[in-house]
Write a protein that holds these residues in place. Structure first.
Motif, PDB file in Angstrom:
ATOM      1  N   ASP A 180      95.939  76.298 -32.884  1.00 31.23           N
ATOM      2  CA  ASP A 180      94.656  76.987 -32.147  1.00 31.23           C
ATOM      3  C   ASP A 180      94.204  76.084 -30.890  1.00 31.23           C
ATOM      4  O   ASP A 180      93.681  76.531 -29.948  1.00 31.23           O
ATOM      5  N   PHE A 181      94.322  74.734 -31.450  1.00 28.32           N
ATOM      6  CA  PHE A 181      93.910  73.817 -30.219  1.00 28.32           C
ATOM      7  C   PHE A 181      94.652  73.878 -28.913  1.00 28.32           C
ATOM      8  O   PHE A 181      94.299  73.900 -27.676  1.00 28.32           O
ATOM      9  N   VAL A 182      95.959  73.759 -29.188  1.00 24.23           N
ATOM     10  CA  VAL A 182      97.149  73.934 -27.919  1.00 24.23           C
ATOM     11  C   VAL A 182      96.756  75.355 -27.311  1.00 24.23           C
ATOM     12  O   VAL A 182      96.658  75.485 -25.965  1.00 24.23           O
ATOM     13  N   ALA A 183      96.658  76.541 -28.105  1.00 24.89           N
ATOM     14  CA  ALA A 183      96.369  77.747 -27.467  1.00 24.89           C
ATOM     15  C   ALA A 183      94.824  77.804 -26.569  1.00 24.89           C
ATOM     16  O   ALA A 183      94.887  78.458 -25.645  1.00 24.89           O
ATOM     17  N   ALA A 184      93.948  77.449 -27.185  1.00 23.66           N
ATOM     18  CA  ALA A 184      92.599  77.365 -26.301  1.00 23.66           C
ATOM     19  C   ALA A 184      92.721  76.224 -25.310  1.00 23.66           C
ATOM     20  O   ALA A 184      92.158  76.833 -24.227  1.00 23.66           O
ATOM     21  N   SER A 185      93.522  75.484 -25.274  1.00 19.54           N
ATOM     22  CA  SER A 185      93.367  74.332 -24.262  1.00 19.54           C
ATOM     23  C   SER A 185      94.335  74.926 -22.958  1.00 19.54           C
ATOM     24  O   SER A 185      94.324  74.613 -21.981  1.00 19.54           O
ATOM     25  N   THR A 186      95.389  75.639 -23.326  1.00 23.91           N
ATOM     26  CA  THR A 186      96.292  76.167 -22.218  1.00 23.91           C
ATOM     27  C   THR A 186      96.007  77.649 -21.850  1.00 23.91           C
ATOM     28  O   THR A 186      96.532  78.293 -20.806  1.00 23.91           O
ATOM     29  N   GLY A 187      95.042  78.397 -22.529  1.00 23.37           N
ATOM     30  CA  GLY A 187      94.908  79.650 -21.982  1.00 23.37           C
ATOM     31  C   GLY A 187      93.791  79.889 -21.257  1.00 23.37           C
ATOM     32  O   GLY A 187      93.412  78.731 -20.500  1.00 23.37           O
ATOM     33  N   PRO A 188      93.622  80.907 -20.502  1.00 26.09           N
ATOM     34  CA  PRO A 188      92.540  81.248 -19.564  1.00 26.09           C
ATOM     35  C   PRO A 188      91.144  80.683 -20.101  1.00 26.09           C
ATOM     36  O   PRO A 188      90.759  80.766 -21.172  1.00 26.09           O
ATOM     37  N   GLU A 189      90.186  80.118 -19.167  1.00 26.40           N
ATOM     38  CA  GLU A 189      89.026  79.688 -19.454  1.00 26.40           C
ATOM     39  C   GLU A 189      88.122  80.919 -19.900  1.00 26.40           C
ATOM     40  O   GLU A 189      87.683  81.558 -18.942  1.00 26.40           O
ATOM     41  N   PRO A 190      87.556  81.052 -21.053  1.00 23.92           N
ATOM     42  CA  PRO A 190      86.808  81.920 -21.258  1.00 23.92           C
ATOM     43  C   PRO A 190      85.191  81.912 -20.862  1.00 23.92           C
ATOM     44  O   PRO A 190      85.089  80.657 -20.457  1.00 23.92           O
ATOM     45  N   GLU A 191      84.526  83.003 -20.745  1.00 21.39           N
ATOM     46  CA  GLU A 191      83.165  83.059 -20.455  1.00 21.39           C
ATOM     47  C   GLU A 191      82.278  82.279 -21.667  1.00 21.39           C
ATOM     48  O   GLU A 191      82.539  82.528 -22.728  1.00 21.39           O
ATOM     49  N   ARG A 232      79.081  81.976 -23.436  1.00 17.98           N
ATOM     50  CA  ARG A 232      77.657  82.697 -23.446  1.00 17.98           C
ATOM     51  C   ARG A 232      76.757  81.793 -24.427  1.00 17.98           C
ATOM     52  O   ARG A 232      75.716  82.032 -24.323  1.00 17.98           O
ATOM     53  N   ASN A 233      77.405  81.290 -25.334  1.00 19.78           N
ATOM     54  CA  ASN A 233      76.564  80.702 -26.381  1.00 19.78           C
ATOM     55  C   ASN A 233      77.569  79.492 -27.229  1.00 19.78           C
ATOM     56  O   ASN A 233      78.661  79.128 -26.577  1.00 19.78           O
ATOM     57  N   TYR A 234      77.110  78.921 -28.039  1.00 17.31           N
ATOM     58  CA  TYR A 234      77.714  77.446 -28.721  1.00 17.31           C
ATOM     59  C   TYR A 234      78.985  78.229 -29.466  1.00 17.31           C
ATOM     60  O   TYR A 234      80.050  77.260 -29.379  1.00 17.31           O
ATOM     61  N   GLU A 235      79.056  79.250 -30.029  1.00 18.72           N
ATOM     62  CA  GLU A 235      80.146  79.653 -30.793  1.00 18.72           C
ATOM     63  C   GLU A 235      81.270  79.924 -29.547  1.00 18.72           C
ATOM     64  O   GLU A 235      82.555  79.301 -29.972  1.00 18.72           O
ATOM     65  N   ASP A 236      81.084  80.403 -28.445  1.00 16.04           N
ATOM     66  CA  ASP A 236      82.119  80.382 -27.642  1.00 16.04           C
ATOM     67  C   ASP A 236      82.631  79.113 -27.182  1.00 16.04           C
ATOM     68  O   ASP A 236      83.615  78.965 -26.894  1.00 16.04           O
ATOM     69  N   TRP A 237      81.680  78.168 -26.952  1.00 16.32           N
ATOM     70  CA  TRP A 237      81.951  76.891 -26.742  1.00 16.32           C
ATOM     71  C   TRP A 237      83.033  76.287 -27.600  1.00 16.32           C
ATOM     72  O   TRP A 237      84.210  75.574 -27.315  1.00 16.32           O
ATOM     73  N   LEU A 238      82.577  76.309 -28.884  1.00 11.98           N
ATOM     74  CA  LEU A 238      83.597  75.755 -29.805  1.00 11.98           C
ATOM     75  C   LEU A 238      84.772  76.556 -29.882  1.00 11.98           C
ATOM     76  O   LEU A 238      86.066  75.710 -30.195  1.00 11.98           O
ATOM     77  N   MET A 239      84.973  77.630 -29.616  1.00 10.40           N
ATOM     78  CA  MET A 239      86.471  78.390 -29.849  1.00 10.40           C
ATOM     79  C   MET A 239      87.113  77.966 -28.626  1.00 10.40           C
ATOM     80  O   MET A 239      88.386  77.629 -28.543  1.00 10.40           O
ATOM     81  N   ALA A 240      86.499  77.690 -27.645  1.00 14.11           N
ATOM     82  CA  ALA A 240      87.265  77.250 -26.409  1.00 14.11           C
ATOM     83  C   ALA A 240      87.591  75.872 -26.326  1.00 14.11           C
ATOM     84  O   ALA A 240      88.754  75.471 -25.778  1.00 14.11           O
ATOM     85  N   ALA A 241      86.615  75.208 -27.100  1.00 12.00           N
ATOM     86  CA  ALA A 241      86.899  73.686 -27.066  1.00 12.00           C
ATOM     87  C   ALA A 241      88.065  73.244 -28.390  1.00 12.00           C
ATOM     88  O   ALA A 241      89.018  72.379 -28.077  1.00 12.00           O
ATOM     89  N   PHE A 242      88.152  74.148 -29.398  1.00 12.37           N
ATOM     90  CA  PHE A 242      88.940  73.591 -30.469  1.00 12.37           C
ATOM     91  C   PHE A 242      89.950  74.788 -31.003  1.00 12.37           C
ATOM     92  O   PHE A 242      90.808  74.600 -31.672  1.00 12.37           O
ATOM     93  N   GLY A 243      89.498  76.011 -30.814  1.00 12.18           N
ATOM     94  CA  GLY A 243      90.060  77.119 -31.141  1.00 12.18           C
ATOM     95  C   GLY A 243      89.507  77.435 -32.713  1.00 12.18           C
ATOM     96  O   GLY A 243      88.654  77.014 -33.025  1.00 12.18           O
ATOM     97  N   PRO A 244      89.892  78.721 -33.214  1.00  8.57           N
ATOM     98  CA  PRO A 244      89.055  79.379 -34.370  1.00  8.57           C
ATOM     99  C   PRO A 244      89.157  78.604 -35.590  1.00  8.57           C
ATOM    100  O   PRO A 244      88.501  78.321 -36.617  1.00  8.57           O
ATOM    101  N   THR A 245      90.483  77.886 -36.070  1.00  9.85           N
ATOM    102  CA  THR A 245      90.583  77.157 -37.324  1.00  9.85           C
ATOM    103  C   THR A 245      89.671  76.183 -37.381  1.00  9.85           C
ATOM    104  O   THR A 245      88.699  76.205 -38.372  1.00  9.85           O
TER     105      THR A 245
END
Length: 449
Positions: free
Chosen positions: A126-137, A139-152
């Protein structure tokens, strides 16, 4: 700490400070350096605020929550050291995490080694996928966590901890509190931490200091002489036009300039004539509350860690500090002690029962993670209730804070400290905020932060 002369403005222009925690003491220290001895009022029977420490009567010393100084400010270091008479402990910070029977170094994102294989693989994928995918919007701390680390990783560690520590969901929080608090690694760091045991030191805290005796309060006790401190003076009314304070004990005092470290939701309703929109804004400011459960045991229980984080939802506490690891004089010879923090909030998770009701659940959690091995070894148990623990950075905070601070600026009431600034600030920053508030009250900009 003289209670005489409360209506005497004196030659200092009538400087008054509300709250004798580290923010108020910072303001008192700055005024003292300008030859002014302010009057400092506190509702409690003793000064110190959240930096207070307590002897238990059976040889243990406990603080109001987890307090360690890791300031990089030479000014604060010198003042705190002088307060202890240069008697303080120093060491390298080491903290760890407990998750479902596993102990791993903090921060977890670069210390996955030893966790279940499937979990580690999914975190890295998940970290690789989050790091290589498009930068998401974001809007909140959950969005930041998903963008930084991925969902797992996000769902297994920080999202759970957010609910335990901040008492609300990550989606309900902003990101303007993060600063260095949550490390965002690169892929190499994640891989190294998954393949090797504790290969990296990336925590934002390195060296710590703690008083050798008397608990954390030792760092501020030497500052009490900077002001005339009046304890047992709970403010019941502030008249900003007449510049007059009224207290629950029937006394009153006039002031020329006022600085407050009282939590803003408590301060604003005390002000005569506070507008409805300001009162409404103050009511929207959220903070966590904490039951701190103190447990003493009859064996040393040496720990490399000074504190630990806990993610399991069936363990009530979010964090535990180790008294003996901070200062051996905090516990009787041959003993150890823990302080376990359990969080609540009026807005999101109100306290159920009494603080003492949470002692037994805390003991159950300590038994589960192995910090307590047997109930028979427990020789001290008590609880402290902290009604203002940490600011919650929900989406109401910023607009409400702008309204409240704008009003206080308009009526000439200064503010400082964690709950006057309503920020996620540490002890040194709270102290320096008091000094800045004092300089603003003096109408001068002197010294460096």
């Amino acid at each position: 700490m003289d209670d005489m002369g409360l209506n005497d403005g004196g030659e200092d222009g009538g400087f008054a400070i509300l709250g004798s925690g580290v923010g108020g003491l910072g303001a008192a220290n700055q005024l003292s350096e300008h030859g002014i001895r302010p009057k400092l009022y506190d509702m409690r029977p003793r000064p110190g605020g959240l930096t207070s420490s307590f002897g238990s009567g059976d040889g243990f010393t406990f603080d109001e929550g987890v307090h360690i100084s890791f300031t990089k400010s030479d000014r604060v270091k010198e003042l705190f050291a002088a307060s202890t008479g240069q008697q303080f402990e120093t060491g390298q910070v080491y903290c760890n995490n407990f998750w479902q029977g596993h102990w791993i170094k903090h921060p977890a994102q670069v210390n996955l080694h030893g966790l279940p294989t499937d979990l580690v693989v999914n975190c890295i994928r998940d970290f690789v996928a989050a790091s290589t995918g498009p930068e998401p919007e974001i809007r909140n701390y959950e969005d930041w966590l998903m963008a930084a680390f991925g969902p797992t990783f996000a769902n297994t560690f920080p999202m759970l901890y957010t609910r335990k520590y901040h008492t609300t969901e990550a989606a309900n929080m902003t990101t303007d509190w993060l600063g260095p608090r949550l490390y965002r690694p690169n892929l190499e760091e994640v891989l190294r931490g998954a393949l090797a045991h504790e290969p990296l030191d990336v925590f934002y805290v390195n060296e710590y200091r703690y008083p050798s005796e008397g608990g954390f309060e030792g760092f501020v006790r030497g500052l009490y002489g900077r002001a005339d401190i009046h304890c047992d003076h709970e403010v019941t009314r502030i008249d900003p036009v007449a510049k007059r304070l009224s207290f629950a004990n029937g006394r009153a005092a006039e002031y020329g300039k006022l600085i407050s470290s009282i939590p803003l939701p408590k301060l604003v309703p005390l002000i005569a004539g506070a507008p409805a929109d300001v009162l409404e804004a103050a009511g929207k400011l959220a903070c966590s509350q904490s039951v701190v459960v103190n447990i003493g045991i009859n064996r040393p229980a040496e720990s490399r860690a000074q504190w630990s984080y806990f993610y399991d939802e069936d363990i009530p506490f979010a964090r535990v500090s180790y008294r003996r690891a901070l200062a051996r004089a905090s516990v009787p010879e041959g003993c150890a002690a823990y302080q376990a923090e359990i969080y609540f909030s009026d807005k999101y998770r109100p306290l159920t029962g009494t603080p003492e009701d949470w002692i037994e659940p805390a003991i159950e959690g300590l038994l589960k993670c192995g910090l307590v091995q047997d109930r028979e070894e427990i020789i001290h148990r008590s609880a402290i209730w902290i009604p203002f623990a940490n600011v919650i950075f929900d989406h109401d905070r910023r607009p409400a804070l702008d309204t409240v601070h704008g009003y206080l600026d308009d009526i000439g009431i200064g503010y400082c400290g964690r709950f006057g600034n309503w920020g996620y600030i540490w002890t040194d920053a709270a102290f320096l905020s008091g000094e800045r508030a004092a300089r603003r009250a003096l109408g001068a900009t002197v010294g460096a932060d």
